[in-house]
Design a protein around this motif. Sequence first.
Motif, PDB file in Angstrom:
ATOM      1  N   PHE A 152       0.835  -1.190   0.000  1.00  0.00           N
ATOM      2  CA  PHE A 152       0.000   0.000   0.000  1.00  0.00           C
ATOM      3  C   PHE A 152       0.876   1.249   0.000  1.00  0.00           C
ATOM      4  O   PHE A 152       1.960   1.271   0.598  1.00  0.00           O
ATOM      5  CB  PHE A 152      -0.920   0.013   1.223  1.00  0.00           C
ATOM      6  CG  PHE A 152      -1.959  -1.071   1.218  1.00  0.00           C
ATOM      7  CD1 PHE A 152      -3.235  -0.828   0.751  1.00  0.00           C
ATOM      8  CD2 PHE A 152      -1.659  -2.345   1.692  1.00  0.00           C
ATOM      9  CE1 PHE A 152      -4.198  -1.825   0.742  1.00  0.00           C
ATOM     10  CE2 PHE A 152      -2.612  -3.348   1.698  1.00  0.00           C
ATOM     11  CZ  PHE A 152      -3.886  -3.094   1.214  1.00  0.00           C
ATOM     12  N   ILE A 153       0.385   2.290  -0.650  1.00  0.00           N
ATOM     13  CA  ILE A 153       1.084   3.569  -0.659  1.00  0.00           C
ATOM     14  C   ILE A 153       1.263   4.048   0.777  1.00  0.00           C
ATOM     15  O   ILE A 153       0.356   3.953   1.606  1.00  0.00           O
ATOM     16  CB  ILE A 153       0.294   4.606  -1.481  1.00  0.00           C
ATOM     17  CG1 ILE A 153       0.431   4.298  -2.971  1.00  0.00           C
ATOM     18  CG2 ILE A 153       0.754   6.027  -1.186  1.00  0.00           C
ATOM     19  CD1 ILE A 153      -0.358   5.215  -3.862  1.00  0.00           C
ATOM     20  N   GLY A 154       2.449   4.575   1.068  1.00  0.00           N
ATOM     21  CA  GLY A 154       2.740   5.048   2.408  1.00  0.00           C
ATOM     22  C   GLY A 154       3.616   4.103   3.194  1.00  0.00           C
ATOM     23  O   GLY A 154       4.025   4.428   4.310  1.00  0.00           O
ATOM     24  N   GLY A 155       3.899   2.918   2.627  1.00  0.00           N
ATOM     25  CA  GLY A 155       4.843   2.028   3.279  1.00  0.00           C
ATOM     26  C   GLY A 155       4.243   0.992   4.194  1.00  0.00           C
ATOM     27  O   GLY A 155       4.815   0.675   5.242  1.00  0.00           O
ATOM     28  N   VAL A 156       3.080   0.424   3.837  1.00  0.00           N
ATOM     29  CA  VAL A 156       2.480  -0.676   4.588  1.00  0.00           C
ATOM     30  C   VAL A 156       2.329  -1.870   3.659  1.00  0.00           C
ATOM     31  O   VAL A 156       1.827  -1.734   2.540  1.00  0.00           O
ATOM     32  CB  VAL A 156       1.108  -0.288   5.178  1.00  0.00           C
ATOM     33  CG1 VAL A 156       0.442  -1.492   5.841  1.00  0.00           C
ATOM     34  CG2 VAL A 156       1.260   0.835   6.199  1.00  0.00           C
ATOM     35  N   GLU A 157       2.762  -3.030   4.125  1.00  0.00           N
ATOM     36  CA  GLU A 157       2.646  -4.265   3.351  1.00  0.00           C
ATOM     37  C   GLU A 157       1.723  -5.250   4.056  1.00  0.00           C
ATOM     38  O   GLU A 157       1.771  -5.389   5.280  1.00  0.00           O
ATOM     39  CB  GLU A 157       4.017  -4.927   3.193  1.00  0.00           C
ATOM     40  CG  GLU A 157       5.013  -4.116   2.395  1.00  0.00           C
ATOM     41  CD  GLU A 157       6.360  -4.790   2.297  1.00  0.00           C
ATOM     42  OE1 GLU A 157       7.100  -4.497   1.347  1.00  0.00           O
ATOM     43  OE2 GLU A 157       6.686  -5.625   3.189  1.00  0.00           O
ATOM     44  N   LEU A 158       0.889  -5.920   3.273  1.00  0.00           N
ATOM     45  CA  LEU A 158       0.127  -7.068   3.758  1.00  0.00           C
ATOM     46  C   LEU A 158       0.924  -8.308   3.374  1.00  0.00           C
ATOM     47  O   LEU A 158       1.041  -8.651   2.203  1.00  0.00           O
ATOM     48  CB  LEU A 158      -1.265  -7.109   3.128  1.00  0.00           C
ATOM     49  CG  LEU A 158      -2.139  -8.296   3.529  1.00  0.00           C
ATOM     50  CD1 LEU A 158      -2.377  -8.336   5.034  1.00  0.00           C
ATOM     51  CD2 LEU A 158      -3.473  -8.265   2.774  1.00  0.00           C
ATOM     52  N   LEU A 159       1.494  -8.973   4.377  1.00  0.00           N
ATOM     53  CA  LEU A 159       2.399 -10.095   4.121  1.00  0.00           C
ATOM     54  C   LEU A 159       1.650 -11.394   3.851  1.00  0.00           C
ATOM     55  O   LEU A 159       2.145 -12.253   3.125  1.00  0.00           O
ATOM     56  CB  LEU A 159       3.334 -10.287   5.319  1.00  0.00           C
ATOM     57  CG  LEU A 159       4.184  -9.062   5.696  1.00  0.00           C
ATOM     58  CD1 LEU A 159       4.982  -9.355   6.964  1.00  0.00           C
ATOM     59  CD2 LEU A 159       5.106  -8.675   4.555  1.00  0.00           C
ATOM     60  N   GLY A 160       0.487 -11.558   4.448  1.00  0.00           N
ATOM     61  CA  GLY A 160      -0.262 -12.795   4.268  1.00  0.00           C
ATOM     62  C   GLY A 160      -1.465 -12.826   5.181  1.00  0.00           C
ATOM     63  O   GLY A 160      -1.766 -11.859   5.892  1.00  0.00           O
ATOM     64  N   TYR A 161      -2.170 -13.937   5.184  1.00  0.00           N
ATOM     65  CA  TYR A 161      -3.414 -14.051   5.941  1.00  0.00           C
ATOM     66  C   TYR A 161      -3.697 -15.512   6.270  1.00  0.00           C
ATOM     67  O   TYR A 161      -3.170 -16.445   5.637  1.00  0.00           O
ATOM     68  CB  TYR A 161      -4.580 -13.496   5.125  1.00  0.00           C
ATOM     69  CG  TYR A 161      -4.835 -14.328   3.885  1.00  0.00           C
ATOM     70  CD1 TYR A 161      -5.729 -15.395   3.899  1.00  0.00           C
ATOM     71  CD2 TYR A 161      -4.134 -14.078   2.710  1.00  0.00           C
ATOM     72  CE1 TYR A 161      -5.929 -16.175   2.775  1.00  0.00           C
ATOM     73  CE2 TYR A 161      -4.320 -14.852   1.583  1.00  0.00           C
ATOM     74  CZ  TYR A 161      -5.223 -15.897   1.609  1.00  0.00           C
ATOM     75  OH  TYR A 161      -5.407 -16.683   0.510  1.00  0.00           O
ATOM     76  N   GLN A 162      -4.564 -15.696   7.250  1.00  0.00           N
ATOM     77  CA  GLN A 162      -5.196 -16.981   7.526  1.00  0.00           C
ATOM     78  C   GLN A 162      -6.675 -16.710   7.744  1.00  0.00           C
ATOM     79  O   GLN A 162      -7.049 -15.647   8.260  1.00  0.00           O
ATOM     80  CB  GLN A 162      -4.593 -17.643   8.763  1.00  0.00           C
ATOM     81  CG  GLN A 162      -3.148 -18.094   8.584  1.00  0.00           C
ATOM     82  CD  GLN A 162      -2.499 -18.473   9.908  1.00  0.00           C
ATOM     83  OE1 GLN A 162      -2.508 -17.694  10.843  1.00  0.00           O
ATOM     84  NE2 GLN A 162      -1.927 -19.661   9.965  1.00  0.00           N
ATOM     85  N   ALA A 163      -7.533 -17.641   7.360  1.00  0.00           N
ATOM     86  CA  ALA A 163      -8.969 -17.445   7.527  1.00  0.00           C
ATOM     87  C   ALA A 163      -9.640 -18.774   7.815  1.00  0.00           C
ATOM     88  O   ALA A 163      -9.226 -19.814   7.301  1.00  0.00           O
ATOM     89  CB  ALA A 163      -9.576 -16.821   6.270  1.00  0.00           C
ATOM     90  N   ASN A 164     -10.638 -18.738   8.666  1.00  0.00           N
ATOM     91  CA  ASN A 164     -11.471 -19.914   8.880  1.00  0.00           C
ATOM     92  C   ASN A 164     -12.891 -19.473   9.196  1.00  0.00           C
ATOM     93  O   ASN A 164     -13.141 -18.332   9.588  1.00  0.00           O
ATOM     94  CB  ASN A 164     -10.919 -20.819   9.993  1.00  0.00           C
ATOM     95  CG  ASN A 164     -11.126 -20.229  11.362  1.00  0.00           C
ATOM     96  OD1 ASN A 164     -10.449 -19.281  11.748  1.00  0.00           O
ATOM     97  ND2 ASN A 164     -12.067 -20.782  12.108  1.00  0.00           N
ATOM     98  N   VAL A 165     -13.841 -20.382   8.988  1.00  0.00           N
ATOM     99  CA  VAL A 165     -15.253 -20.083   9.170  1.00  0.00           C
ATOM    100  C   VAL A 165     -15.809 -20.972  10.263  1.00  0.00           C
ATOM    101  O   VAL A 165     -15.646 -22.192  10.234  1.00  0.00           O
ATOM    102  CB  VAL A 165     -16.041 -20.313   7.855  1.00  0.00           C
ATOM    103  CG1 VAL A 165     -17.510 -20.028   8.068  1.00  0.00           C
ATOM    104  CG2 VAL A 165     -15.475 -19.450   6.740  1.00  0.00           C
ATOM    105  N   ASP A 166     -16.446 -20.351  11.285  1.00  0.00           N
ATOM    106  CA  ASP A 166     -17.223 -21.122  12.261  1.00  0.00           C
ATOM    107  C   ASP A 166     -18.569 -20.427  12.412  1.00  0.00           C
ATOM    108  O   ASP A 166     -19.431 -20.569  11.565  1.00  0.00           O
ATOM    109  CB  ASP A 166     -16.471 -21.309  13.582  1.00  0.00           C
ATOM    110  CG  ASP A 166     -15.809 -20.041  14.084  1.00  0.00           C
ATOM    111  OD1 ASP A 166     -16.408 -18.954  13.919  1.00  0.00           O
ATOM    112  OD2 ASP A 166     -14.708 -20.131  14.640  1.00  0.00           O
ATOM    113  N   ASP A 167     -18.735 -19.617  13.467  1.00  0.00           N
ATOM    114  CA  ASP A 167     -19.964 -18.832  13.586  1.00  0.00           C
ATOM    115  C   ASP A 167     -19.855 -17.506  12.847  1.00  0.00           C
ATOM    116  O   ASP A 167     -20.751 -16.676  12.891  1.00  0.00           O
ATOM    117  CB  ASP A 167     -20.289 -18.587  15.059  1.00  0.00           C
ATOM    118  CG  ASP A 167     -19.166 -17.852  15.779  1.00  0.00           C
ATOM    119  OD1 ASP A 167     -18.017 -17.901  15.301  1.00  0.00           O
ATOM    120  OD2 ASP A 167     -19.443 -17.242  16.828  1.00  0.00           O
TER     121      ASP A 167
END
Length: 255
Positions: A152-167
């Motif tokens: 993202f502009i301004g010097g922020v990186e999204l390195l990765g994610y994890q996701a799961n579904v319950d409620d």
Amino acid sequence: VLGGLAIVALVLLVPVTINAYNTNQLVDSPLKAFAGFMEMQAENNPGDTPPRLLLSNQATYRQVYPHLNDTFDLQLTDGPSREFPEAPSTTDLIRGQSLVWILPTGVQNQALANTVAQRGTQLAAYNFDGIGTASLYSFEANPRPFIPLARFIGGVELLGYQANVDDGVNVTLYWRATSPQNQNLTVFTQVLNDAGELVSSHDSIPNSGKSPVTEWPVGAVQVDTHHIEIPSDLAPGDYTLVIGLYNDTNERIRG
């Protein structure tokens, strides 16, 4: 309820693997944050065998072992301090490997880092406050670049994610600031249906307000969790998870 998920970061659309992972365990300690991030890397490992992680300190090895022993091939290589002359050297442990992670700590940290750096190419390095810096090295002739999921502009990186579904949809995001942040940013997470319509969302300052970006140390990995409530009458199907940032004037941060 949700048949599938995808994630959008900036204009990037990638499939999400749903993991039975308790995101709440990643919040309270640097060790758990490190373990969650490294498990994410193991899930994305291109090989059929667990990725190898070299450590140079017995205390660090004992710390991470309960969290990563099932997903990584953990090897302790702290040189003369082991007092085991038949123990494999760092050179032995990287021989035949295409990719290796290292976490150099303790008095032998430089010996481990130097040996691997002399023989391989560093693809990425991630700093964890209270733990150290985990680096990924390639030993191939022309390694593929290892890049974050989004910048993202301004010097922020999204390195990765994890996701799961319950409620609902539980999302764990891993961020990093590459430069000091001087404006407050809010993370938005949205679930959209196949028509692009908003189903549900959750917006917050990172880590439920506990980790504003203006307080992020440059280069340190930050963990950010979100829980998106899902309507009880939502029809089964494929949905999209959208992730992004906006500032105090509600302007979305571009990449």
